[in-house]
Design an enzyme around this catalytic site. Sequence first.
Site, PDB file in Angstrom:
ATOM      1  N   GLU A   1     -20.119  13.324 -14.069  1.00 12.33           N
ATOM      2  CA  GLU A   1     -21.568  13.529 -14.143  1.00 12.33           C
ATOM      3  C   GLU A   1     -22.130  13.057 -15.483  1.00 12.33           C
ATOM      4  O   GLU A   1     -23.191  12.442 -15.515  1.00 12.33           O
ATOM      5  CB  GLU A   1     -21.848  15.026 -13.931  1.00 12.33           C
ATOM      6  CG  GLU A   1     -23.296  15.390 -13.735  1.00 12.33           C
ATOM      7  CD  GLU A   1     -23.898  14.807 -12.461  1.00 12.33           C
ATOM      8  OE1 GLU A   1     -23.133  14.350 -11.587  1.00 12.33           O
ATOM      9  OE2 GLU A   1     -25.140  14.798 -12.371  1.00 12.33           O
ATOM     10  N   ASP A   2     -21.415  13.315 -16.556  1.00 12.89           N
ATOM     11  CA  ASP A   2     -22.016  13.146 -17.888  1.00 12.89           C
ATOM     12  C   ASP A   2     -21.444  12.029 -18.747  1.00 12.89           C
ATOM     13  O   ASP A   2     -21.896  11.816 -19.861  1.00 12.89           O
ATOM     14  CB  ASP A   2     -21.924  14.469 -18.672  1.00 12.89           C
ATOM     15  CG  ASP A   2     -22.742  15.562 -18.013  1.00 12.89           C
ATOM     16  OD1 ASP A   2     -23.691  15.229 -17.291  1.00 12.89           O
ATOM     17  OD2 ASP A   2     -22.423  16.747 -18.211  1.00 12.89           O
TER      18      ASP A   2
END
Length: 564
Positions: free
Chosen positions: A68-69
Amino acid sequence: MTVKEQIKLKPGGIIDQAYQFSERMHRGQKRKSGDPYFNHALAAANNIADWNLDEQTIVAALLHDTVEDTEVTLQDIKNKFGEEVAFLVDGVTKISKIKYRGTLSQVENLRKMLLALSEDIRVILIKLADRLHNMQTLKHVSPQKQKRIALETMEIYSPIAYRLGMQQLAGELEDLAFPFIYPKEFEWLNKEIKDEFTKRTKYLERVHKTLLKELGGNNLRPVFIDFRAKRYASLYKKLLRYDMDISKIYDLVALRVVMKDISECYSALGIVHKLWPPMPGRIKDYIAMPKPNGYKSLHTTVICLDGIVTEIQIRTKEMHEESENGIAAHWNYEQSKGGKAYTEGKASFANKKEMQWVEQLRNWQKEFTNSDEFIDSFKIDFLRDRIFVISPKGEVFDLPVGATPVDFAYQIHSDIGNACSGARINGKIVPLDHQLQSGNVVEILTQKNKKPSSSWLNFVKTSSAKDKIKSALKDSTSLIHIAPKETQFKIVATDRVGLIKDITVIISRAHINIISVNSQANAPSSQFHAIKIICEHTSKDQAEKLAMKIKKLKGVKELNFKFT
Ligand code: MN
């Protein structure tokens, strides 16, 4: 054992590799608190390690935010750490996208949706480990986000932890959320309760001594006795039921007696009742009749030293651990019994049928599907026939697998279903027969006066949508019989060969069906003819365009139209 301790034991092992990888990928990223982002991943993994989960789950927890990051892709994870870890990371990424938007009526569906999306209990456990750390550091984020995350924790994640039998975690999450949701109440409670806590703890130390002596005199040696202060959030809920009168809360601080086995528990209960008279109706045998989430213990409320009403809980060590850690305690127990090592490749969950949480999930399933199938693995497949989708307002709808936007539209309201003209999923337009997936945010586009199409019957999945389409179709056909809508052209023209043909060509080129054509002379010898053409209903625009074209024809003197 913490993650670092595990790495020390197996340097270069998969946990070590995941640690290095996650640390490298998150390097430079900071949390709102100013801490390196990696600390969050490590904290989540330490929670997982605390609950004695397997290596794969610890690894997935270390990596849970990388896809996600950071630039890491799921494929990278698969290549480096294998299919199972990638599956777990993907699951956490997926469920993290589900946001609670504060529609309380739908929380139960939202909880089920999270479980269904997880597919594997370990995905939920990583999410809980992640949430625990986020709650512990919640003071660093914006007030608006604090409130949303706290509510989501209180309404969704704490109850899921509770259902999994993880009372300790459920209570902790609730207590962390409480001050953000009820700041004033928290302040009041804090002030009100402080002295009372100290007073009661001191008192219980005396009770402890008396009880220990009496048990010893009967050859009973408890494994340990401790005091448990009631958690703020549950204390507050209880106070609401007792007119906010703290003196009525007998378990503000409870005495917890842990015995060697079940028969010693009952013996200890007998001794307690010999020492102090029990309050009628306050003896609860959760050993014979466990709570739905698997909680086992004996509870009694007695008129204790100095006539003070006090709650005492008696249980075995195993029950104690189970009540704190639920499913994770089972896991641990299985491992120490010499069950298959979960660390080698694919985990095996064969021996878990007797596990309490499975029973409890099964009850959940029953209340939900009526299916009698047994769940004998970590796969959350009792929800496999259902999908959960979300409306733009955040309401969660429960539909069968294969359901389409039309099913969803009818589930909201039959008017929405009937007027449905299109759908967007996560913001993108999709065809009406598109199969919805769990977690989709579905938005229905409607059009005024739109009628359902009979072709919808070929793809809708729910019988309620089918019935509603059929009845709407019936209504609209009977409407045509009662009030048929037509466009009628009246033309006055000098008669000539081919005029009628020229007019009808113009109309049919516009793809409008002609219902009837009638032509007759105005008077017996008149050169003027009145031509009446009735065709299917057109819009005013269309009729005007046709009128203009027809007027240009040779011989046409006058023209008007009306809708009938
Ligand atoms: Mn996270």
